[in-house]
Design a protein around this motif. Sequence first.
Motif, short mmCIF file in Angstrom:
data_model
loop_
_atom_site.label_atom_id
_atom_site.label_comp_id
_atom_site.label_asym_id
_atom_site.label_seq_id
_atom_site.Cartn_x
_atom_site.Cartn_y
_atom_site.Cartn_z
N GLU A 65 11.80 41.00 25.32
CA GLU A 65 11.82 40.39 26.55
C GLU A 65 10.72 39.55 26.65
O GLU A 65 9.61 39.97 26.48
CB GLU A 65 11.93 41.65 27.07
N CYS A 78 7.46 37.96 28.53
CA CYS A 78 6.48 38.83 29.48
C CYS A 78 6.77 38.45 30.81
O CYS A 78 7.13 37.24 31.37
CB CYS A 78 5.03 38.60 29.05
N SER A 79 6.05 39.17 31.78
CA SER A 79 6.25 38.81 33.23
C SER A 79 4.98 39.01 33.86
O SER A 79 4.75 38.80 34.93
CB SER A 79 7.20 40.05 33.84
N HIS A 80 3.74 39.28 33.01
CA HIS A 80 2.55 39.33 33.55
C HIS A 80 1.59 38.31 33.20
O HIS A 80 1.83 37.73 32.14
CB HIS A 80 1.99 40.78 33.19
N THR A 106 14.43 44.98 25.14
CA THR A 106 13.52 44.84 26.27
C THR A 106 11.99 45.33 25.59
O THR A 106 11.95 45.98 24.49
CB THR A 106 13.81 46.09 27.28
N GLN A 124 3.62 46.93 31.21
CA GLN A 124 3.49 45.76 32.00
C GLN A 124 4.54 44.89 32.12
O GLN A 124 4.38 43.95 33.09
CB GLN A 124 2.22 45.16 31.51
N VAL A 125 5.45 45.16 31.05
CA VAL A 125 6.83 44.43 31.29
C VAL A 125 8.13 45.27 31.65
O VAL A 125 8.45 45.41 32.68
CB VAL A 125 6.94 43.50 29.77
N ARG A 145 10.66 44.12 33.68
CA ARG A 145 10.43 43.18 34.79
C ARG A 145 10.67 41.42 34.47
O ARG A 145 10.98 40.96 35.39
CB ARG A 145 8.79 43.21 35.32
N PHE A 195 14.22 41.27 35.18
CA PHE A 195 14.63 40.95 36.49
C PHE A 195 14.11 39.66 37.21
O PHE A 195 14.74 38.96 37.70
CB PHE A 195 13.77 42.20 37.32
N MET A 196 12.85 38.94 36.70
CA MET A 196 12.39 38.14 36.98
C MET A 196 13.47 36.78 36.66
O MET A 196 13.60 35.84 37.54
CB MET A 196 10.92 37.48 36.56
N ASP A 240 16.73 37.02 38.88
CA ASP A 240 16.33 36.83 40.07
C ASP A 240 16.36 35.43 40.55
O ASP A 240 16.59 34.79 41.56
CB ASP A 240 15.13 37.43 40.75
#
Length: 374
Positions: free
Chosen positions: A77, A79-81, A105, A110-111, A114, A117-118, A121
């Motif tokens: 997955e 990263c989202s951070h 995933t 921290q991920v 997310r 979802f990002m 979205d």
Amino acid sequence: MWSTTDIAMMSRAIMLARRGRYTTRPNPNVGCVIIDSHGAIVGEGWHQRAGGPHAEVHAWRMAGDKARGATAYVTLEPCSHYGRTPPCAKGLIEHGLQRVVIAMTDPNPQVAGRGIFMLQDAGIEVVSGLMADEARQLNPGFLSRMERGRPYVTLKLAASLDGKTALANGESKWITGPAARQDVQRLRALNCAVITGIETVLADDPSMNVRYQELGYLQQQLGEDELIQPLRVVLDSACRMPLNARLLQLSGAVLLVSCQPYPAEFCEALPAHVQCVQLPGIDGRVDLAALLQYLGKSCNSVLVEAGATLSGAFVSCGLADQLILYQAPKILGAAGRNLLQLPPYQQLSQIPALQLIEQRKVGVDNRLTLKIGY
């Protein structure tokens, strides 16, 4: 559900991810492939080094404008951070990807969904689970640290056909051949840390580092400046480490672990690359569970190269995940030293379950990889 193109592209992403297995720690190995609407690869890459660009970044840089409307295949997955690099999910959105296929995933808190979802979205189609088992096999250490809070533990053992590690008088050089010893150097290079006990240090005065000149074929893939030396960990419960030990003289991080404080004068005499830590003890020996929890702050995987007592303790405590045995075509006799010191099991149901994962020849020796179940 999955097309032949999906499977082929994720297979390639997994193959690319493997290229980083000696250089990305403590980050995971990740690969990414981007294809256009016709199924042609327009970008690909892998995470090459911790702190450097992630796999997705290499792929979209290669793809350029062709990334818009394309499909990305990622083994983990995105990263989202914000860490040492910006979020890859945000970059995929900005580069106009239409579809993202994810193998698994990311268990990193921290991920942990997310990133998916990002992407969703932002209107990107996201599907996950393609070749998830194969993707997990890329990162047993990273997953262990994220999911269990401790590193993945591999025991390295070398023995004769009759299960002995040395003659009765302790002579053991060399049971295995040169090809097996080269293979051990590559095994060390894969791990974040190498653990041994003070008895091994006192008896053999080992270096415990990776000797680049002994890496064999790996030298063609890995430059000497790319080699990451593992943390060398010595369990020294009663503070018996001699200051003239060879491993203390070589550069590269060393961690001395005891159950009691080292004398101040000893600590003052240590080189700057040597650190001491005091951990809880059980019956006068370092608590191995506490040790792994401590190492789990930064280490994905550890290699235990020790004698029968310490190696057996990892098994007895249920803390060893994998065993790699180099079996030499030699017979050392009944008086030879045993492979592992284990409790006196009374029933077969009590013994650890071993699952053979791989068996292959390494020079004149056999190399067996076994998963350990409890």
